[in-house]
Design an enzyme around this catalytic site. Structure first.
Site, PDB file in Angstrom:
ATOM      1  N   GLY A 267      36.888  35.697  42.533  1.00 43.26           N
ATOM      2  CA  GLY A 267      36.965  34.706  43.593  1.00 43.26           C
ATOM      3  C   GLY A 267      38.344  34.306  44.066  1.00 43.26           C
ATOM      4  O   GLY A 267      38.460  33.472  44.971  1.00 43.26           O
ATOM      5  N   LYS A 269      40.664  36.021  45.809  1.00 36.89           N
ATOM      6  CA  LYS A 269      40.847  36.410  47.206  1.00 36.89           C
ATOM      7  C   LYS A 269      39.869  35.653  48.107  1.00 36.89           C
ATOM      8  O   LYS A 269      40.195  35.309  49.244  1.00 36.89           O
ATOM      9  CB  LYS A 269      40.681  37.918  47.371  1.00 36.89           C
ATOM     10  CG  LYS A 269      41.699  38.743  46.583  1.00 36.89           C
ATOM     11  CD  LYS A 269      41.469  40.229  46.781  1.00 36.89           C
ATOM     12  CE  LYS A 269      42.376  41.062  45.885  1.00 36.89           C
ATOM     13  NZ  LYS A 269      41.995  40.949  44.445  1.00 36.89           N
ATOM     14  N   GLU A 288      28.699  39.005  45.259  1.00 39.97           N
ATOM     15  CA  GLU A 288      29.132  39.502  43.949  1.00 39.97           C
ATOM     16  C   GLU A 288      27.892  39.861  43.145  1.00 39.97           C
ATOM     17  O   GLU A 288      27.027  39.010  42.916  1.00 39.97           O
ATOM     18  CB  GLU A 288      29.964  38.449  43.224  1.00 39.97           C
ATOM     19  CG  GLU A 288      30.281  38.764  41.778  1.00 39.97           C
ATOM     20  CD  GLU A 288      30.912  40.123  41.570  1.00 39.97           C
ATOM     21  OE1 GLU A 288      30.435  40.889  40.703  1.00 39.97           O
ATOM     22  OE2 GLU A 288      31.891  40.431  42.296  1.00 39.97           O
ATOM     23  N   CYS A 385      42.969  47.588  42.840  1.00 43.75           N
ATOM     24  CA  CYS A 385      44.079  47.254  41.951  1.00 43.75           C
ATOM     25  C   CYS A 385      44.406  48.506  41.140  1.00 43.75           C
ATOM     26  O   CYS A 385      44.360  48.506  39.912  1.00 43.75           O
ATOM     27  CB  CYS A 385      43.729  46.087  41.052  1.00 43.75           C
ATOM     28  SG  CYS A 385      45.180  45.451  40.184  1.00 43.75           S
TER      29      CYS A 385
END
Length: 456
Positions: A267, A269, A288, A385
């Site tokens: 959460g 971002k 999600e 990432c």
């Protein structure tokens, strides 16, 4: 039990949980420290012992194998963790040698009895007889190839070393490999975000060079600052901030736009998107698949006075159910996490090359579904990432081939450069894309990859 002994015990128990149960140190350690009521000094020692041992595990295992004259795979795992903890103290801290050896031997004794204690004592006393520099020479000499030598000396699996080299070479920067590996083994600085339009950085804070909402405290307790802000100031890597802002600021926002954060957990971002949506009169939805992580998303956005629907669905199905519905979509895709090894050092030992194909398939499916959910003129930010080219360049190239002229790429590098106070040094990619790749050694951020695609 003295506080210092308790600090070592907590570090050891965290290592055991990481290796036995695939636990995450960043989730376990703060709770254990608070429960033990450790002093700030002992809490810092526990944190250093835990993360330092995890980061340098590959190097320490090579040292232990030489000192024990046997493969580490043949050593009882509980005793091996005690040895790793002892070797870290001997080679990488200022802890007195006798304390490092004695306490680690006692941990081995509690795990395996008198025989384990005698074995640990012999191994650690052998390690203590040579300097850290001598041990690095021994470890380097044990390698069977140049890449294995880098992996052992810098404590990275060989496949990760090679993936990093290829990703750096795509920017013409392969000579930065050792700097990147070194940065992965350093503790990241605490970076914070003041949600835009809702909070400002404290007066004594230092602004981050690239994100306009990022700062680092000049002193004090970050947790206290977060608690006192009502959720409007948060700890957040600068790369994560930029990933969200690249989407919201790629093109001017029209009032009434509809946005979607497709893979929102945990959460961070989402909170930035929510603040940006509030400021520009846009609507935001989040999704999600994990109920636990969806709960974290709801907590993360609690400080933003915006009604955000948080759904708990497979992101592919969620996007496919809303064709042509959204103006902006963030796809922060599940990935290997190789860009966050400073922060989650255990991840380097959990992932393997065999994990990549399944992840890239999922990434392509999520991004394809997201593009289909865009309105004409809508933008999707594809974020990982990880700098691994299979998860970044290759995924975007596949999607662009699939959609052809119906999809164009915007320059994420130009967008991020426009946000920054100083030059972020984002060189062009070898494939000619507009992808922006952030790096721990160059930007002091996680290794975030950001691509922007616009549906024509």
């Amino acid at each position: 039990m003295s506080r210092t002994v308790a600090a070592r015990r907590i570090a050891y128990e965290t290592l055991r949980a990481v290796h036995e149960s695939d636990a995450y140190a960043n989730l376990l350690l703060p709770t254990a420290i608070a429960r033990a009521e450790l002093s700030p000094a002992d809490a810092a020692l526990t944190t250093e012992l835990t993360y330092g041992t995890l980061r340098r595990q590959g190097t320490y295992d090579a040292v232990i194998a030489i000192a024990a004259d046997r493969p580490v795979a043949s050593i009882d795992p509980a005793v091996l963790d005690a040895l790793r903890l002892g070797v870290h103290q001997l080679l990488s801290t200022r802890v007195a040698s006798h304390a490092a050896v004695n306490e680690s031997v006692e941990l081995a004794r509690s795990a395996g009895g008198r025989g384990a204690a005698g074995f640990a004592n012999a191994v650690l006393r052998r390690v203590s007889r040579d300097t850290p520099g001598d041990w690095m020479t021994h470890v380097a000499a044990s390698a069977r190839s140049d890449d294995e030598q880098l992996g052992l000396l810098f404590s990275h699996p060989v496949w990760v070393v090679r993936a990093f080299r290829r990703a750096l070479a795509a920017e013409g920067r392969a000579d930065e490999l050792e700097a990147l590996l070194t940065a992965d083994n350093a503790s990241p600085r605490v970076t914070m975000a003041a949600l835009p339009g809702l909070a400002d950085a404290p007066d004594d804070a230092r602004r981050t060079p690239f994100s306009p909402i990022g700062f680092r405290l000049g002193g004090g307790d970050p947790d206290q600052t977060v608690r006192g802000s009502g959720g409007r100031i948060r700890v957040q890597d600068e790369g994560s901030q930029l990933a969200a802002l690249a989407l919201t600021r790629a093109l001017p926002v029209a009032e009434g736009e509809r946005w979607l954060d497709l893979c929102a957990g945990p959460g961070g971002k989402t909170a930035v998107l929510a603040a940006e949506a509030l400021a520009h009169g846009a609507r935001l939805e989040a999704n999600e698949i994990s109920p636990a992580r969806a709960g974290l998303v709801r907590q993360a956005i609690a400080g933003v006075p915006l009604d955000v629907l948080v759904s708990e669905e497979d992101g592919r199905a969620r996007a496919e159910a809303a064709p042509g519905a959204y103006d902006r979509i963030l796809v922060d895709a599940p990935c290997t996490g190789l860009g966050a090894l400073r922060r989650r050092p255990e991840a380097r030992w959990r992932k393997s090359p065999g994990d990549v194909p399944a992840l890239t398939t999922l990434q392509r499916e999520l991004l394809t579904a997201a593009v289909g959910a865009l309105k004409p003129g809508g933008v999707v930010a594809y974020v990982t990432c990880s700098p691994h080219l299979a998860e970044t360049t290759a995924v975007v190239a596949d999607i662009r081939r699939e959609w052809g002229e119906a999809l164009e790429e915007l320059s994420a590098r130009e967008v991020i450069t426009s946000l920054a106070d100083s030059d972020p040094a984002l060189p062009p990619q070898a494939d000619g894309s507009g992808r922006a790749q952030l790096w721990p050694h160059r930007h002091n951020t996680d290794g975030m990859s950001i691509s922007l695609l616009r549906r024509v």
